[in-house]
Design an enzyme around this catalytic site. Structure first.
Site: not given
Lengths: 257, 229
Positions: B177, B78, B179
């Site tokens: 993202h 990001c 994650e």
């Protein structure tokens, strides 16, 4: 039709967990709270079922419980791989940093923004608009809606739609819009309210309050033009699952993950 | 394998740290660039405001740029991806310049882009075993690489089709993202670690490890502040 603005994104289903002193609780008007289990386990289970995001709403009254909340957020962030929003008890911009550090992706703010809107301005500047969620609790009054604070107990003199617009202008990256009239009633989201707020802002809006079945979520997307629908009770009561809701939505042509 | 996870001082590093650990890495959270460049790989996370991240960059960007150009495996997420570029419309000064190009505001009516979007991609190793990726975004800006060949993944938001995964040599960037993108996002992180491992093995096989891997000697240097996520 879902909102043509924002197209490309999936319509999101967000699961909300009320937490108090490190446990998930359920009850009406904060009396007769029932222990529903461990927030870490429940959050992970809802991710596995297909929840697009998890939201913790801390209803602990005391400042002392803040440490417990941070610890819980920390443990959750280590097992949860979808976004986590934490709301409740954020009083100043200095409360935001520790929650983000602990593992929250977004912070929702309600009462503090009414007392001092700079919490939104400064929070957005310091941490980015994408992690500042402005929470609005709206109750119908006359031809409009009035914004409430303190878990829906304190009336303000603010028009909810106008207030949403102001908060987005001040830097909120998302609006969490709860209908007090519909909360817990399970007769569907307040679609008129949702649409009015969506049309008044240029940030995503999460519809909340009133979900009773999959068709209510569908209507929040197609008629309310919400970007996301938040729900709690019908899942915690075991009446349905995120997976069932999403396959119903998919069947109606709503683009879900 | 030792991974430096750079800490700009704000935001959530837990999920990313955990995803890296699950992929078999030892994670070193640091705000010290010398340490960050001494590990086997560098991850620039994607949380916080852009200005805070740019302020965290050293005034002289060249050590970062040079390390990445020399093959330091890097993953920017990001805002961390945006730092890899030359410049940003946000006007906060120069980025690292590891990927030629600029960062611009996303062209859409509802901003930030907040939610899950489909990713089309090439068969780059970072996508190994990933089919039908839908990823979580929370961004107001996107990257525009000068060289279209550096784009290896694309998403479309409203009418704006943008490069969402980029690669230049050993440097990868993802606008979404991983994650926070559930199972397939974590798979992407473990694919990055597999690439790091492959490069380490190659380096050991072809050269004196003491020379090719400065991390091996940097371990004995004065320890930098370290926080465990």
């Amino acid at each position: 039709m879902t909102d043509p603005r924002g197209r490309g994104l999936k319509s999101r289903v967000i699961v909300c967990l009320d937490v108090k002193d490190g446990r998930v609780v359920k009850g009406t008007n904060f009396v007769g709270l029932r222990d529903m289990g461990d927030p870490v386990e429940l959050a992970a289970r809802y991710e596995a079922e297909g929840a697009d995001e998890i939201c913790f709403l801390d209803i602990s009254a005391s400042r002392e419980s803040r440490g417990t909340l941070l610890d819980m957020v920390r443990r959750t962030a280590e097992v949860l791989f979808v976004p986590l929003t934490v709301g409740g008890g954020v009083r100043t911009v200095d409360d935001i940093g520790p929650l983000l550090r602990a593992g929250a992706d977004k912070i929702s703010v309600n009462s503090a923004a009414v007392r001092d809107p700079s919490v939104i301005v400064e929070g957005s500047r310091r941490f980015g608009a994408q992690c500042i969620v402005a929470s609005i609790d709206a109750a119908r009054e006359g031809n409009g809606w009035i914004h409430y604070t303190h878990g829906g107990k304190t009336r303000t003199d603010k028009d909810a739609v106008q207030w949403a617009h102001e908060l987005a202008e001040k830097g909120a990256g998302e609006i969490l819009l709860t209908s007090i009239d519909r909360d817990g009633v399970r007769t569907g989201y307040d679609l008129e309210l949702t649409r009015a707020v969506v049309d008044a802002v240029d940030v995503p809006v999460i519809a909340s309050g009133g979900a009773g079945d999959a068709s209510h979520l569908r209507d929040a997307f197609t008629e309310g033009h919400a970007s996301a629908a938040l729900l709690a009770g019908i899942l915690h009561d075991g009446l349905t699952t995120v997976g069932e809701l999403k396959s119903a939505l998919d069947g109606w042509g709503i683009d879900v993950r | 394998m030792d991974i430096a996870l750079f800490d700009y001082g704000v935001g959530n590093l837990h999920s990313l740290g955990k995803a890296l650990e699950e992929g078999g890495a030892t994670v070193h959270v640091t705000n010290d660039w010398a340490e960050a460049l001494s590990r086997d790989a560098l991850v620039l996370p994607g949380v916080g405001a852009f200005s805070a991240a740019v302020e965290a960059l050293p005034e002289d960007r060249s050590p970062l740029h040079d390390a990445m150009e020399a093959g330091l495996p890097t993953l920017g997420i990001c805002l961390g991806m945006q730092l890899l570029f030359d410049s940003s419309e946000e006007g906060m000064g120069e980025g690292i310049g590891a990927i030629p190009g600029r960062v611009r505001r996303i062209r859409a009516t509802i901003v930030p882009q907040m939610g899950w979007n489909v990713v089309e991609h090439t068969d780059d190793p970072i996508f190994d075993g990933i089919d039908g990726l839908t990823a979580y975004y929370a961004n107001s800006f996107v990257c525009e690489p000068d060289d279209p060949a550096h784009a290896i993944g694309w998403s479309r938001y409203e009418d704006d089709r943008f490069a969402c995964v980029v690669r230049n040599g050993s440097v990868w960037g993802a606008q979404f993202h991983p994650e926070k993108s559930s199972t397939l996002g974590r798979k992407m992180i473990s694919n990055f670690l597999a690439e790091v491992g492959r490069r380490m093995a190659e380096a050991e096989g072809t050269a004196d490890p003491g020379v090719s891997n400065p991390a091996a000697t940097a371990e004995t240097a004065a320890p930098s502040p370290e926080v465990t996520p």
